[in-house]
Design a protein around this motif. Sequence first.
Motif, PDB file in Angstrom:
ATOM      1  N   GLY A 149       0.808  -1.209   0.000  1.00 16.05           N
ATOM      2  CA  GLY A 149       0.000   0.000   0.000  1.00 16.05           C
ATOM      3  C   GLY A 149       0.843   1.262   0.000  1.00 16.05           C
ATOM      4  N   ASP A 150       0.151   2.415  -0.108  1.00 15.28           N
ATOM      5  CA  ASP A 150       0.864   3.682  -0.282  1.00 15.28           C
ATOM      6  C   ASP A 150       0.475   4.740   0.743  1.00 15.28           C
ATOM      7  N   SER A 151      -0.199   4.340   1.834  1.00 15.49           N
ATOM      8  CA  SER A 151      -0.690   5.377   2.743  1.00 15.49           C
ATOM      9  C   SER A 151       0.396   5.933   3.657  1.00 15.49           C
ATOM     10  N   MET A 152       1.632   5.402   3.588  1.00 14.15           N
ATOM     11  CA  MET A 152       2.708   5.940   4.423  1.00 14.15           C
ATOM     12  C   MET A 152       3.818   6.546   3.575  1.00 14.15           C
ATOM     13  N   VAL A 153       3.503   6.893   2.331  1.00 14.57           N
ATOM     14  CA  VAL A 153       4.551   7.374   1.421  1.00 14.57           C
ATOM     15  C   VAL A 153       5.161   8.690   1.879  1.00 14.57           C
ATOM     16  N   TYR A 207      -5.655   9.591   2.347  1.00 12.76           N
ATOM     17  CA  TYR A 207      -6.261   8.633   3.270  1.00 12.76           C
ATOM     18  C   TYR A 207      -6.721   9.337   4.530  1.00 12.76           C
ATOM     19  N   ASP A 208      -7.794   8.830   5.130  1.00  7.42           N
ATOM     20  CA  ASP A 208      -8.329   9.373   6.373  1.00  7.42           C
ATOM     21  C   ASP A 208      -7.777   8.598   7.569  1.00  7.42           C
ATOM     22  N   PRO A 209      -7.685   9.271   8.733  1.00  8.55           N
ATOM     23  CA  PRO A 209      -7.298   8.554   9.948  1.00  8.55           C
ATOM     24  C   PRO A 209      -8.316   7.466  10.286  1.00  8.55           C
ATOM     25  N   GLN A 210      -7.851   6.469  11.005  1.00  7.09           N
ATOM     26  CA  GLN A 210      -8.724   5.380  11.452  1.00  7.09           C
ATOM     27  C   GLN A 210      -8.858   5.463  12.963  1.00  7.09           C
TER      28      GLN A 210
END
Length: 230
Positions: A149-153, A207-210
């Motif tokens: 995935g790419d949400s920490m790029v 991306y939104d926070p969880q």
Amino acid sequence: MLTAKQHELLCFINDRLNETGVSPSFEEMKEALDLKSKSGVHRLISALEERSFIRRLPNRARALEIVKLPDAVKARVTASAQPAPAAKPAASGKASAAVPSAANDVLEIPLHGRIAAGLPIEALESQSMLSVPAALLGPGEHYALEVSGDSMVEAGILDGDYALVRKADTARDGEIVVALVDESEATLKFFRREGSMVRLDPANRAYDPQRYKPNQIRIQGKLAGLLRRY
């Protein structure tokens, strides 16, 4: 008695350890002995190990230790050895620096499947091992997860990277953690507390926070480093 090839390989390993402090790779051994394949090196290593001339160090790649040498080799080593110069006293009362460990020292740590850097995915367990430069790891017990995935790029963590994780069950606000959600799915995110909730923040504005209740989240480790292959 050793065969000619076993004797040649033992001398090669011993010379390399004396020169660099690191045992040669199987490819280097194959070329040095003019063998056609690495399987021949494996057979020679196993024979030397069975005869207690060498020992493999556990949990390390390319790590061999010389246990003993034939008399002929010991005589050659003794004859070629030069007396060490006398140590000079340390200036200004400072102790001499410790000899650093070899820069290419390698450890093997468990590789536990893939972890989402986007939406949580099932954390897969496996029996694979990943070779990691020791310099990337600090104290503690570590394992690795392949990032998906790419949400920490925006934190420099890319799809396909290997996250090197130090085992831990607690975290401070702002640390990047492996969080197990509902005991079934794992994700790599920034950890933060928000009132009575736990918030897992991505590093990608797409991306939104969880947000989860504390009893839904179990910390399984904190990011210690990254390994990227090109």
